[in-house]
Design a protein around this motif. Structure first.
Motif, PDB file in Angstrom:
ATOM      1  N   LEU A  48      -5.572   6.224 -13.616  1.00 27.36           N
ATOM      2  CA  LEU A  48      -4.786   6.407 -14.838  1.00 27.36           C
ATOM      3  C   LEU A  48      -3.500   7.178 -14.592  1.00 27.36           C
ATOM      4  CD1 LEU A  48      -7.724   7.132 -17.284  1.00 27.36           C
ATOM      5  CD2 LEU A  48      -6.609   4.969 -16.788  1.00 27.36           C
ATOM      6  N   GLY A  49      -3.510   8.067 -13.623  1.00 23.70           N
ATOM      7  CA  GLY A  49      -2.306   8.826 -13.311  1.00 23.70           C
ATOM      8  C   GLY A  49      -1.397   8.123 -12.319  1.00 23.70           C
ATOM      9  N   ARG A  50      -1.836   6.982 -11.810  1.00 21.25           N
ATOM     10  CA  ARG A  50      -1.091   6.198 -10.818  1.00 21.25           C
ATOM     11  C   ARG A  50      -0.713   7.034  -9.599  1.00 21.25           C
ATOM     12  NH1 ARG A  50       0.933   1.209 -12.877  1.00 21.25           N
ATOM     13  NH2 ARG A  50       0.364   0.980 -15.041  1.00 21.25           N
ATOM     14  N   SER A  51      -1.663   7.873  -9.160  1.00 21.05           N
ATOM     15  CA  SER A  51      -1.335   8.759  -8.044  1.00 21.05           C
ATOM     16  C   SER A  51      -2.419   8.826  -6.971  1.00 21.05           C
ATOM     17  CB  SER A  51      -1.070  10.162  -8.570  1.00 21.05           C
ATOM     18  OG  SER A  51      -2.227  10.649  -9.214  1.00 21.05           O
ATOM     19  N   LEU A  52      -3.531   8.120  -7.154  1.00 14.69           N
ATOM     20  CA  LEU A  52      -4.584   8.158  -6.143  1.00 14.69           C
ATOM     21  C   LEU A  52      -4.118   7.466  -4.877  1.00 14.69           C
ATOM     22  CD1 LEU A  52      -7.760   7.334  -8.283  1.00 14.69           C
ATOM     23  CD2 LEU A  52      -7.080   9.533  -7.345  1.00 14.69           C
ATOM     24  N   PRO A  53      -4.563   7.957  -3.726  1.00 15.37           N
ATOM     25  CA  PRO A  53      -4.131   7.344  -2.466  1.00 15.37           C
ATOM     26  C   PRO A  53      -4.808   5.997  -2.246  1.00 15.37           C
ATOM     27  CG  PRO A  53      -5.739   9.062  -2.045  1.00 15.37           C
ATOM     28  CD  PRO A  53      -5.430   9.106  -3.518  1.00 15.37           C
ATOM     29  N   GLY A  54      -4.206   5.203  -1.427  1.00 14.03           N
ATOM     30  CA  GLY A  54      -4.793   3.914  -1.069  1.00 14.03           C
ATOM     31  C   GLY A  54      -4.093   2.759  -1.735  1.00 14.03           C
ATOM     32  N   ARG A  55      -4.501   1.583  -1.319  1.00 12.14           N
ATOM     33  CA  ARG A  55      -3.907   0.361  -1.845  1.00 12.14           C
ATOM     34  C   ARG A  55      -4.372   0.146  -3.274  1.00 12.14           C
ATOM     35  NH1 ARG A  55      -1.241  -3.860  -0.125  1.00 12.14           N
ATOM     36  NH2 ARG A  55      -1.622  -5.870  -1.086  1.00 12.14           N
ATOM     37  N   GLY A  56      -3.465  -0.143  -4.141  1.00  6.64           N
ATOM     38  CA  GLY A  56      -3.798  -0.358  -5.542  1.00  6.64           C
ATOM     39  C   GLY A  56      -3.731  -1.821  -5.922  1.00  6.64           C
ATOM     40  N   ALA A  57      -4.420  -2.149  -6.994  1.00 10.12           N
ATOM     41  CA  ALA A  57      -4.359  -3.478  -7.599  1.00 10.12           C
ATOM     42  C   ALA A  57      -4.118  -3.263  -9.085  1.00 10.12           C
ATOM     43  CB  ALA A  57      -5.662  -4.230  -7.363  1.00 10.12           C
ATOM     44  N   HIS A  58      -3.573  -4.261  -9.747  1.00  4.32           N
ATOM     45  CA  HIS A  58      -3.249  -4.117 -11.164  1.00  4.32           C
ATOM     46  C   HIS A  58      -3.975  -5.169 -11.975  1.00  4.32           C
ATOM     47  CE1 HIS A  58      -0.078  -1.899  -9.146  1.00  4.32           C
ATOM     48  NE2 HIS A  58       0.021  -1.214 -10.266  1.00  4.32           N
ATOM     49  N   LEU A  59      -4.431  -4.764 -13.168  1.00  3.88           N
ATOM     50  CA  LEU A  59      -5.242  -5.630 -14.022  1.00  3.88           C
ATOM     51  C   LEU A  59      -4.958  -5.299 -15.480  1.00  3.88           C
ATOM     52  CD1 LEU A  59      -7.783  -7.635 -13.719  1.00  3.88           C
ATOM     53  CD2 LEU A  59      -9.129  -5.615 -14.269  1.00  3.88           C
ATOM     54  N   HIS A  60      -4.929  -6.349 -16.327  1.00  2.00           N
ATOM     55  CA  HIS A  60      -4.856  -6.099 -17.773  1.00  2.00           C
ATOM     56  C   HIS A  60      -6.159  -5.417 -18.197  1.00  2.00           C
ATOM     57  CE1 HIS A  60      -1.790  -9.435 -17.949  1.00  2.00           C
ATOM     58  NE2 HIS A  60      -1.240  -8.506 -18.712  1.00  2.00           N
ATOM     59  N   PRO A  61      -6.119  -4.525 -19.161  1.00  6.06           N
ATOM     60  CA  PRO A  61      -7.342  -3.825 -19.581  1.00  6.06           C
ATOM     61  C   PRO A  61      -8.190  -4.672 -20.527  1.00  6.06           C
ATOM     62  CG  PRO A  61      -5.497  -2.990 -20.830  1.00  6.06           C
ATOM     63  CD  PRO A  61      -4.931  -3.973 -19.824  1.00  6.06           C
ATOM     64  N   THR A  62      -8.509  -5.900 -20.103  1.00  4.19           N
ATOM     65  CA  THR A  62      -9.324  -6.797 -20.925  1.00  4.19           C
ATOM     66  C   THR A  62     -10.499  -7.322 -20.121  1.00  4.19           C
ATOM     67  OG1 THR A  62      -8.098  -8.781 -20.305  1.00  4.19           O
ATOM     68  CG2 THR A  62      -7.322  -7.576 -22.254  1.00  4.19           C
TER      69      THR A  62
END
Length: 116
Positions: A48-62
């Motif tokens: 939620l803070g967009r600050s955790l380390p590592g590779r991120g992925a993005h998704l609609h909250p549905t």
């Protein structure tokens, strides 16, 4: 990816692709996810803070996009890893079928859209 306009020099909006529906939208409408190792499984956790380390992925909250990502087996590709993924947290927080929130609360009050 921030790009500046050659005419104005202003920074444009950040665009990301939902790993479920593959729609390219402004990053602020998506939830960033990270995979965190816990014993023998990878737990998909909202960042939620967009600050955790590592590779991120993005998704609609549905729930719809969550199911599409699972059906398409997008988790391994998105995180560039293999292994069993624990999506329990995501299913607990996702809104039902296509509705950004799935309940009468405004989108800004949805559990996955906190800290924005």
């Amino acid at each position: 990816m921030r790009k500046t306009s050659p005419q104005t020099g202003r920074v444009g909006k950040v665009v990301r692709t939902c790993i479920g529906c593959r729609e390219r939208v402004e990053a602020s409408t998506l939830v960033r996810l990270v995979a965190v190792w816990e014993s023998t499984t990878l737990v998909v956790t909202p960042d939620l803070g967009r600050s955790l380390p590592g590779r991120g992925a993005h998704l609609h909250p549905t729930e719809r996009c969550l199911e599409l990502a699972t059906r398409r087996k997008a988790w391994g590709r998105a995180f560039r890893t293999s292994g069993p993924f624990d999506l329990t947290t995501m299913y607990d927080l996702a809104a039902p079928n296509g509705s950004p929130t799935g309940d009468p609360r405004p989108e800004s009050e949805h559990p996955l859209m906190e800290n924005r």
